[in-house]
Design an enzyme around this catalytic site. Structure first.
Site, PDB file in Angstrom:
ATOM      1  N   SER A 127       0.862  -1.192   0.000  1.00 62.64           N
ATOM      2  CA  SER A 127       0.000   0.000   0.000  1.00 62.64           C
ATOM      3  C   SER A 127       0.894   1.236   0.000  1.00 62.64           C
ATOM      4  O   SER A 127       2.037   1.180   0.475  1.00 62.64           O
ATOM      5  CB  SER A 127      -0.867   0.010   1.268  1.00 62.64           C
ATOM      6  OG  SER A 127      -1.512   1.252   1.425  1.00 62.64           O
ATOM      7  N   TYR A 140      -1.186  -0.921  10.392  1.00 63.02           N
ATOM      8  CA  TYR A 140      -1.291  -1.102   8.935  1.00 63.02           C
ATOM      9  C   TYR A 140      -0.024  -0.606   8.247  1.00 63.02           C
ATOM     10  O   TYR A 140       0.547  -1.289   7.389  1.00 63.02           O
ATOM     11  CB  TYR A 140      -2.521  -0.357   8.417  1.00 63.02           C
ATOM     12  CG  TYR A 140      -2.852  -0.628   6.964  1.00 63.02           C
ATOM     13  CD1 TYR A 140      -3.479  -1.811   6.591  1.00 63.02           C
ATOM     14  CD2 TYR A 140      -2.561   0.297   5.972  1.00 63.02           C
ATOM     15  CE1 TYR A 140      -3.794  -2.075   5.253  1.00 63.02           C
ATOM     16  CE2 TYR A 140      -2.869   0.060   4.638  1.00 63.02           C
ATOM     17  CZ  TYR A 140      -3.491  -1.124   4.287  1.00 63.02           C
ATOM     18  OH  TYR A 140      -3.800  -1.379   2.961  1.00 63.02           O
TER      19      TYR A 140
HETATM   20  N1  LIG Z   1      -8.647  -0.844  -1.721  1.00 62.07           N
HETATM   21  C1  LIG Z   1      -7.662   0.006  -1.539  1.00 62.07           C
HETATM   22  O1  LIG Z   1      -7.822   1.229  -1.650  1.00 62.07           O
HETATM   23  C2  LIG Z   1      -6.277  -0.502  -1.217  1.00 62.07           C
HETATM   24  C3  LIG Z   1      -5.231   0.405  -1.226  1.00 62.07           C
HETATM   25  C4  LIG Z   1      -3.950  -0.023  -0.925  1.00 62.07           C
HETATM   26  C5  LIG Z   1      -3.729  -1.348  -0.624  1.00 62.07           C
HETATM   27  N2  LIG Z   1      -4.756  -2.222  -0.588  1.00 62.07           N
HETATM   28  C6  LIG Z   1      -4.453  -3.614  -0.242  1.00 62.07           C
HETATM   29  O2  LIG Z   1      -4.974  -4.462  -1.239  1.00 62.07           O
HETATM   30  C7  LIG Z   1      -5.330  -5.716  -0.654  1.00 62.07           C
HETATM   31  C8  LIG Z   1      -6.778  -6.035  -1.006  1.00 62.07           C
HETATM   32  O3  LIG Z   1      -7.592  -4.997  -0.518  1.00 62.07           O
HETATM   33  P1  LIG Z   1      -9.130  -4.857  -0.901  1.00 62.07           P
HETATM   34  O4  LIG Z   1      -9.402  -3.399  -1.051  1.00 62.07           O
HETATM   35  O5  LIG Z   1      -9.482  -5.788  -2.001  1.00 62.07           O
HETATM   36  O6  LIG Z   1      -9.795  -5.329   0.476  1.00 62.07           O
HETATM   37  P2  LIG Z   1     -11.100  -6.208   0.711  1.00 62.07           P
HETATM   38  O7  LIG Z   1     -11.459  -6.016   2.136  1.00 62.07           O
HETATM   39  O8  LIG Z   1     -12.129  -5.931  -0.319  1.00 62.07           O
HETATM   40  O9  LIG Z   1     -10.561  -7.687   0.485  1.00 62.07           O
HETATM   41  C9  LIG Z   1      -9.688  -8.303   1.381  1.00 62.07           C
HETATM   42  C10 LIG Z   1      -9.944  -9.799   1.338  1.00 62.07           C
HETATM   43  O10 LIG Z   1      -9.047 -10.417   2.276  1.00 62.07           O
HETATM   44  C11 LIG Z   1      -9.779 -11.395   2.985  1.00 62.07           C
HETATM   45  N3  LIG Z   1      -9.201 -11.628   4.299  1.00 62.07           N
HETATM   46  C12 LIG Z   1      -9.039 -10.740   5.321  1.00 62.07           C
HETATM   47  N4  LIG Z   1      -8.542 -11.359   6.395  1.00 62.07           N
HETATM   48  C13 LIG Z   1      -8.372 -12.666   6.051  1.00 62.07           C
HETATM   49  C14 LIG Z   1      -7.916 -13.829   6.730  1.00 62.07           C
HETATM   50  N5  LIG Z   1      -7.518 -13.782   8.023  1.00 62.07           N
HETATM   51  N6  LIG Z   1      -7.884 -14.994   6.078  1.00 62.07           N
HETATM   52  C15 LIG Z   1      -8.289 -15.072   4.793  1.00 62.07           C
HETATM   53  N7  LIG Z   1      -8.756 -14.031   4.082  1.00 62.07           N
HETATM   54  C16 LIG Z   1      -8.790 -12.840   4.710  1.00 62.07           C
HETATM   55  C17 LIG Z   1     -11.191 -10.842   3.125  1.00 62.07           C
HETATM   56  O11 LIG Z   1     -12.129 -11.866   3.389  1.00 62.07           O
HETATM   57  C18 LIG Z   1     -11.379 -10.173   1.771  1.00 62.07           C
HETATM   58  O12 LIG Z   1     -11.969 -11.048   0.831  1.00 62.07           O
HETATM   59  C19 LIG Z   1      -5.090  -5.564   0.858  1.00 62.07           C
HETATM   60  O13 LIG Z   1      -3.835  -6.117   1.192  1.00 62.07           O
HETATM   61  C20 LIG Z   1      -5.069  -4.069   1.051  1.00 62.07           C
HETATM   62  O14 LIG Z   1      -4.292  -3.699   2.169  1.00 62.07           O
HETATM   63  C21 LIG Z   1      -6.026  -1.831  -0.874  1.00 62.07           C
END
Ligand SMILES: NC(=O)c1ccc[n+]([C@@H]2O[C@H](COP(=O)([O-])OP(=O)(O)OC[C@H]3O[C@@H](n4cnc5c(N)ncnc54)[C@H](O)[C@@H]3O)[C@@H](O)[C@H]2O)c1
Length: 230
Positions: A127, A140
């Site tokens: 991120s 985080y």
């Molecule tokens: N969306 C954003 O703006 C953004 C920005 C920067 C980084 N990210 C990173 O991208 C990645 C995906 O983010 P996203 O926006 O799709 O989030 P999201 O919440 O939509 O998806 C995350 C997924 O991880 C799964 N998960 C969480 N804890 C878990 C566990 N203990 N065991 C198994 N599965 C688990 C959840 O069930 C979910 O399906 C993350 O690592 C997040 O930090 C997202």
């Protein structure tokens, strides 16, 4: 991606679903690991329920997988508690580390031989919070910063067999956002999950094989925009 086996963690979430679509659309066989069931699953995809906080569940999933070409450590939680500094509970700190950092290491460790055998690739989804912060975001930011470092550490350990890179997205959403939210980005819009998926596809392709151990920021320019208020 024909004949490639791609493991995607967090495959039921926003970016995970786009990754599943993108890789299966290019002909890969995708194995999704998530604790939440997927809403849809393309035909060449398999879902393995797995709580990534639990190493024994990760090991069980890894043992059931015969071959792997690409591992995408995408699962993550952002802020389960919204705790202010001074009130953060250690269990919440540990939950964040286990999910966002330790799971990526554990999977890479358990799958090391299979990744080496296939001359594969790892992509860690970090991120821009690994590089910059808002208040009350310690766990985080710490996980994501460590994920960037884990990336170059793994790259050196796996070289030259396995490429390891990291992607740091900025604001990624599939929701409608305000004009001001879009326009603050030098690129003129917030990011879409497909932006991350497309970069990921490129990073694991043969054309990107000389990119190794890197953290690639994909944020519409936000981390390169200087913000001072008069
Ligand atoms: N969306 C954003 O703006 C953004 C920005 C920067 C980084 N990210 C990173 O991208 C990645 C995906 O983010 P996203 O926006 O799709 O989030 P999201 O919440 O939509 O998806 C995350 C997924 O991880 C799964 N998960 C969480 N804890 C878990 C566990 N203990 N065991 C198994 N599965 C688990 C959840 O069930 C979910 O399906 C993350 O690592 C997040 O930090 C997202």
């Amino acid at each position: 991606m024909q004949n490639k086996i791609v493991i995607i963690t967090g495959s039921s979430g926003l970016i995970g679903k786009a990754l599943v679509q993108a890789f299966s659309g290019e002909g890969a066989s995708v194995i999704g690991l998530d604790k939440a069931s997927p809403s849809v699953l393309p035909s060449n995809c398999e879902y393995i329920p797995c709580d990534l906080e639990k190493p024994e569940e990760i090991l069980r999933a890894c043992e059931s997988i015969k071959k792997v070409d690409v591992l995408i450590n995408n699962a993550g939680i952002s802020n389960p508690t919204n705790s202010q500094i001074g009130t953060v509970k250690l269990q919440h700190w540990n939950k964040m580390l286990n999910t966002n950092l330790s799971a990526a290491f554990t999977l890479s460790n358990f799958l090391a031989k299979k990744l080496r055998d296939s001359k594969g690739s790892i992509v860690n989804i970090s991120s821009t919070r690994s590089l910059m912060s808002e208040p009350n975001n310690e766990a985080y930011a710490a996980c994501k910063g460590a994920l960037n470092s884990l990336t170059h550490a793994l790259m050196n350990s796996f070289a030259p067999d396995v490429n390891v890179n990291c992607i740091s997205p900025g604001w990624i959403t599939s929701d409608e956002v305000s004009d001001s939210a879009n326009n603050q980005h030098p690129s003129g819009r917030v990011g879409a999950p497909e932006d991350v998926a497309n970069l990921c596809l490129f990073l694991v392709s043969e054309k990107a094989r000389f990119i190794n151990g890197q953290n690639i920021v994909i944020d519409g320019g936000m981390t390169k925009k200087m913000i001072y208020v008069d």
